[in-house]
Design a protein around this motif. Structure first.
Motif, mmCIF file in Angstrom:
data_model
loop_
_atom_site.group_PDB
_atom_site.id
_atom_site.type_symbol
_atom_site.label_atom_id
_atom_site.label_comp_id
_atom_site.label_asym_id
_atom_site.label_seq_id
_atom_site.Cartn_x
_atom_site.Cartn_y
_atom_site.Cartn_z
ATOM 1 N N ASP A 82 0.814 -1.228 0.000
ATOM 2 C CA ASP A 82 0.000 0.000 0.000
ATOM 3 C C ASP A 82 0.841 1.269 0.000
ATOM 4 O OD1 ASP A 82 -2.236 -1.579 -0.035
ATOM 5 O OD2 ASP A 82 -2.667 -1.368 2.099
ATOM 6 N N GLY A 83 1.860 1.309 -0.832
ATOM 7 C CA GLY A 83 2.676 2.510 -0.980
ATOM 8 C C GLY A 83 3.893 2.577 -0.086
ATOM 9 N N ASP A 84 3.951 1.784 0.970
ATOM 10 C CA ASP A 84 5.129 1.739 1.837
ATOM 11 C C ASP A 84 6.117 0.702 1.307
ATOM 12 O OD1 ASP A 84 4.291 3.653 3.659
ATOM 13 O OD2 ASP A 84 3.184 2.199 4.860
ATOM 14 N N THR A 85 7.399 0.991 1.448
ATOM 15 C CA THR A 85 8.430 0.049 1.032
ATOM 16 C C THR A 85 9.365 -0.242 2.199
ATOM 17 O OG1 THR A 85 9.863 1.835 0.241
ATOM 18 C CG2 THR A 85 8.365 0.812 -1.362
ATOM 19 N N GLY A 86 10.049 -1.350 2.113
ATOM 20 C CA GLY A 86 10.961 -1.703 3.186
ATOM 21 C C GLY A 86 11.778 -2.938 2.852
ATOM 22 N N ARG A 87 12.191 -3.642 3.908
ATOM 23 C CA ARG A 87 13.082 -4.781 3.734
ATOM 24 C C ARG A 87 12.720 -5.861 4.745
ATOM 25 N NH1 ARG A 87 19.311 -5.286 5.592
ATOM 26 N NH2 ARG A 87 18.194 -5.160 7.572
ATOM 27 N N LEU A 88 12.840 -7.116 4.320
ATOM 28 C CA LEU A 88 12.663 -8.253 5.215
ATOM 29 C C LEU A 88 13.815 -9.220 4.991
ATOM 30 C CD1 LEU A 88 9.396 -10.154 6.028
ATOM 31 C CD2 LEU A 88 11.466 -11.423 5.450
ATOM 32 N N VAL A 89 14.506 -9.567 6.073
ATOM 33 C CA VAL A 89 15.594 -10.538 6.003
ATOM 34 C C VAL A 89 15.177 -11.778 6.770
ATOM 35 C CG1 VAL A 89 17.994 -11.044 6.566
ATOM 36 C CG2 VAL A 89 17.348 -8.734 5.824
ATOM 37 N N TRP A 90 15.182 -12.916 6.093
ATOM 38 C CA TRP A 90 14.852 -14.204 6.696
ATOM 39 C C TRP A 90 16.114 -15.055 6.659
ATOM 40 C CZ3 TRP A 90 11.860 -16.515 9.860
ATOM 41 C CH2 TRP A 90 11.684 -17.899 9.837
ATOM 42 N N ASP A 91 16.683 -15.324 7.834
ATOM 43 C CA ASP A 91 17.982 -15.987 7.934
ATOM 44 C C ASP A 91 17.823 -17.322 8.652
ATOM 45 O OD1 ASP A 91 20.616 -16.733 8.188
ATOM 46 O OD2 ASP A 91 21.304 -14.772 8.876
ATOM 47 N N VAL A 92 17.835 -18.406 7.882
ATOM 48 C CA VAL A 92 17.742 -19.756 8.444
ATOM 49 C C VAL A 92 19.152 -20.172 8.867
ATOM 50 C CG1 VAL A 92 17.059 -22.137 8.040
ATOM 51 C CG2 VAL A 92 15.822 -20.270 6.915
ATOM 52 N N GLN A 93 19.379 -20.238 10.170
ATOM 53 C CA GLN A 93 20.730 -20.440 10.688
ATOM 54 C C GLN A 93 21.098 -21.903 10.865
ATOM 55 O OE1 GLN A 93 20.411 -17.960 14.211
ATOM 56 N NE2 GLN A 93 21.144 -16.166 13.097
ATOM 57 N N THR A 94 20.205 -22.672 11.480
ATOM 58 C CA THR A 94 20.490 -24.094 11.687
ATOM 59 C C THR A 94 19.244 -24.929 11.438
ATOM 60 O OG1 THR A 94 19.946 -24.028 14.054
ATOM 61 C CG2 THR A 94 22.244 -23.587 13.432
ATOM 62 N N ILE A 95 19.457 -26.170 11.025
ATOM 63 C CA ILE A 95 18.380 -27.134 10.829
ATOM 64 C C ILE A 95 18.821 -28.434 11.483
ATOM 65 C CG2 ILE A 95 16.974 -28.391 9.168
ATOM 66 C CD1 ILE A 95 17.634 -26.207 7.130
ATOM 67 N N GLU A 96 18.069 -28.854 12.478
ATOM 68 C CA GLU A 96 18.365 -30.102 13.170
ATOM 69 C C GLU A 96 17.094 -30.941 13.197
ATOM 70 O OE1 GLU A 96 19.921 -29.149 16.993
ATOM 71 O OE2 GLU A 96 21.709 -28.125 16.198
ATOM 72 N N GLY A 97 16.995 -31.880 12.268
ATOM 73 C CA GLY A 97 15.770 -32.651 12.136
ATOM 74 C C GLY A 97 14.626 -31.756 11.719
#
Length: 232
Positions: A82-97
């Motif tokens: 709706d006219g606003d802009t920005g940033r999203l960071v999704w950082d998957v650090q570890t996966i255990e099972g």
């Protein structure tokens, strides 16, 4: 999340539940088992010619399993609503099972959120739905429309549709492309012929590096576009 965007969220869920869960399958066009994975040319009826995307030679044909983490990595998105802009960071650090540890950093207009979450896919989703980033969690990272493609063969030219409650919802898999360094398939969903959702699905990372939603008049309501991806 404003009212208009909330309506889009709820509408997306209703369409998915009504047309995927309880609708009538009105037909499928499959590019075929003999399609050329290098060119995108399908072996079945109705297959288009090769996709023109820059990532066409390396993306993998196959079933899409959304949010199917197999490799830690950092995803940075440009976002808009709706006219606003920005940033999203999704950082998957570890996966255990089945347990994933990830951080999210979100900035849009005057809203911001930053935190680390740990748990299964469902547990992480529940934690993030209480944050200012909830709209992008629902419609981007955990989009209800992903379920319409889950288990489907991502191959250029595949398409299928459902009818329910007087609406016909059609799904199509288009050309290969590369967004933010991730190879993917451009796809779209139409309701009664009107594009309501576009995405570029990557079976290799289990996410969509590009997602956009539209109102009935074609106005873009929300967008997420991957700008960089770092695989660990």
């Amino acid at each position: 999340m404003n009212r208009a965007f909330l309506a889009v969220c709820l509408g997306a869920m209703v369409v998915l539940a009504g047309c995927v869960g309880g609708g009538t399958d009105t037909g499928t066009t499959d590019a075929g088992e003999d399609g050329d994975p290098a060119t995108g040319a399908g072996g079945g009826d109705g297959s288009p010619e090769a996709g023109s995307g820059a990532g066409g030679d390396s993306v993998t044909d196959g079933e899409f399993e959304y949010f199917d983490f197999s490799q830690p990595g950092r995803f940075e998105y440009d976002i808009a609503m709706d006219g606003d802009t920005g940033r999203l960071v999704w950082d998957v650090q570890t996966i255990e099972g089945d347990t994933v540890t990830a951080t999210m950093d979100y900035r849009l207009g005057g809203d911001s959120y930053s935190s680390t979450v740990t748990g299964s896919r469902e547990e992480i989703q529940g934690q993030l739905l209480t944050t200012p980033a909830a709209g992008f969690v629902v419609l981007g990272l955990f989009s209800p429309y992903y379920g319409a493609y889950e288990g489907r063969d991502l191959r250029v030219g595949n398409e299928w549709s459902y009818s329910a409650d007087g609406q016909t919802v059609s799904y199509s898999v288009g050309d290969r492309d590369t967004v933010g360094g991730v190879d993917c398939y451009r796809s779209e969903i139409r309701t009664n012929g009107q594009v309501v959702y576009e995405a570029c699905f990557s079976p290799d990372v289990g996410l969509a590096p590009f997602t956009a939603y539209y109102e009935e008049d074609g106005t873009e309501t929300m967008r997420m576009e991957l700008t960089s991806y770092e695989r660990r």
